[in-house]
Design a protein around this motif. Sequence first.
Motif, PDB file in Angstrom:
ATOM      1  N   THR A 278      -7.813   8.812  -2.592  1.00 56.46           N
ATOM      2  CA  THR A 278      -6.658   8.135  -3.161  1.00 56.46           C
ATOM      3  C   THR A 278      -7.063   6.907  -3.945  1.00 56.46           C
ATOM      4  O   THR A 278      -6.596   6.680  -5.035  1.00 56.46           O
ATOM      5  N   CYS A 279      -7.930   6.163  -3.352  1.00 58.56           N
ATOM      6  CA  CYS A 279      -8.315   4.929  -4.031  1.00 58.56           C
ATOM      7  C   CYS A 279      -9.804   4.908  -4.324  1.00 58.56           C
ATOM      8  O   CYS A 279     -10.306   3.953  -4.879  1.00 58.56           O
TER       9      CYS A 279
ATOM     10  N   SER B  15      -6.919   5.230   5.678  1.00 58.35           N
ATOM     11  CA  SER B  15      -5.903   6.166   5.183  1.00 58.35           C
ATOM     12  C   SER B  15      -4.509   5.719   5.589  1.00 58.35           C
ATOM     13  O   SER B  15      -3.532   5.991   4.914  1.00 58.35           O
TER      14      SER B  15
ATOM     15  N   SER C 102      -0.645   5.532  -4.892  1.00 53.77           N
ATOM     16  CA  SER C 102      -0.743   4.122  -4.602  1.00 53.77           C
ATOM     17  C   SER C 102      -2.184   3.700  -4.566  1.00 53.77           C
ATOM     18  O   SER C 102      -2.944   4.069  -3.703  1.00 53.77           O
TER      19      SER C 102
ATOM     20  N   SER D 260       0.792  -1.217   0.000  1.00 52.26           N
ATOM     21  CA  SER D 260       0.000   0.000   0.000  1.00 52.26           C
ATOM     22  C   SER D 260       0.823   1.265   0.000  1.00 52.26           C
ATOM     23  O   SER D 260       0.518   2.221  -0.671  1.00 52.26           O
ATOM     24  N   ALA D 261       1.827   1.245   0.751  1.00 50.45           N
ATOM     25  CA  ALA D 261       2.535   2.497   0.864  1.00 50.45           C
ATOM     26  C   ALA D 261       3.957   2.387   0.391  1.00 50.45           C
ATOM     27  O   ALA D 261       4.859   2.119   1.141  1.00 50.45           O
TER      28      ALA D 261
ATOM     29  N   GLU E  69      -5.124   1.076  -4.133  1.00 54.76           N
ATOM     30  CA  GLU E  69      -5.278   0.030  -3.150  1.00 54.76           C
ATOM     31  C   GLU E  69      -4.703  -1.236  -3.708  1.00 54.76           C
ATOM     32  O   GLU E  69      -5.038  -1.662  -4.787  1.00 54.76           O
TER      33      GLU E  69
ATOM     34  N   HIS F 144      -2.556   4.022   3.108  1.00 54.95           N
ATOM     35  CA  HIS F 144      -1.928   4.859   2.081  1.00 54.95           C
ATOM     36  C   HIS F 144      -0.721   5.591   2.625  1.00 54.95           C
ATOM     37  O   HIS F 144       0.286   5.740   1.968  1.00 54.95           O
TER      38      HIS F 144
END
Length: 334
Positions: free
Chosen positions: A276-277, A291, A157, A49-50, A159, A294
């Motif tokens: 983000t996703c 979160s 990024s 994920s990150a 998911e 992420h």
Amino acid sequence: MAMHLASMVHGSARDREGQYQTQHSQLQHANYYQPQPPQPKRQYSTPTSAPQHSQAQPHTLDYQYQRHPQSPPSPPVEDQKPSLPSISSLLHIADADKATSESGNQSPRSQQSSPQPQPQTHHQENLSQSFRSTGSPSAASNHSASGSYYLGQPLNSMEPHSQRQHAPIAQGVKRDTMPPQSMSPYNPPTYVQSPYSASPGASSVTSYYSPEPQSYPNLGMYSQRPLPSNFQPQTMPLPLPSPSANGSNPWQHHHYISASSQSAFPQSQDRYICSTCNKAFSRPSSLRIHSHSHTGEKPYKCPQPGCGKAFSVRSNMKRHERGCHASSGATMTA
DNA sequence: CCCTCTGTTCAC
DNA sequence: GTGAACAGAGG
């Protein structure tokens, strides 16, 4: 609740050394949990994920999580709103040289107090905040009125597991157009204070938890929409328009959804969307936890000495304890 | 009614 | 074993 938090804050942190479960207290104590300090190495990185945070938790994105969607932290920029130039300076200007058009930019001192790189930032901030607020330009000026989080972090990024089970809404929406820079309304430069308790509203608001060493990426990261998951996100005036430029607010005309319409939809629906996703959550807290995936935040550290593992989810950490340190630690009170 | 916390469950 | 999401409980 507030009082609750307050109370927690007061007598918690050390009360439960074994439990380290006072997130609330964390906001006051920079070191939320870390019974054992020495943990120089990173336990691991989350490849999935990150990608970027592998290096360190201190993320670029700050996440000031405010618990009230409707009352986000008044951004420092607002707080320390560029006060009007002092009279003396004005005089000075007028007297000496107006050409400098000091009035054009922020007052000199305002800059020092609020390291605002450029006015634009402010603009975008309002923008990102407002566009989802309700489309009301007025909301832009005081986004606190709106209840919207937005998770807009630089990380693209996606998911890793890609929408595990539901990816209802927003899927259609392409946020990729959102430039990272514009995404983080409250950039680090904005706050120079301690990363912890970074929440600007900490003073007044019960900014409950800001465990991460880095200030929260903030609400800028999240978007809460009063819309049902089945509602098409097309209304989202997200990125491109640079309304601020011409003054015509794109949000102005685009009406979100009328109250009546809202009532038509179950409020329990996923209203909190990770920008983000695009994953939707029904609860802000869920979104917040999400979160972490992420940001790579792992606020919950295994208290077991020698075990430097950290988790983004408390229950996961507990589980880890049970599983891995069941025999050794048994520090768990429960 | 909304929120957070916690435990459970699923997926990898 | 761990990450992540969901659902229930409690405030």
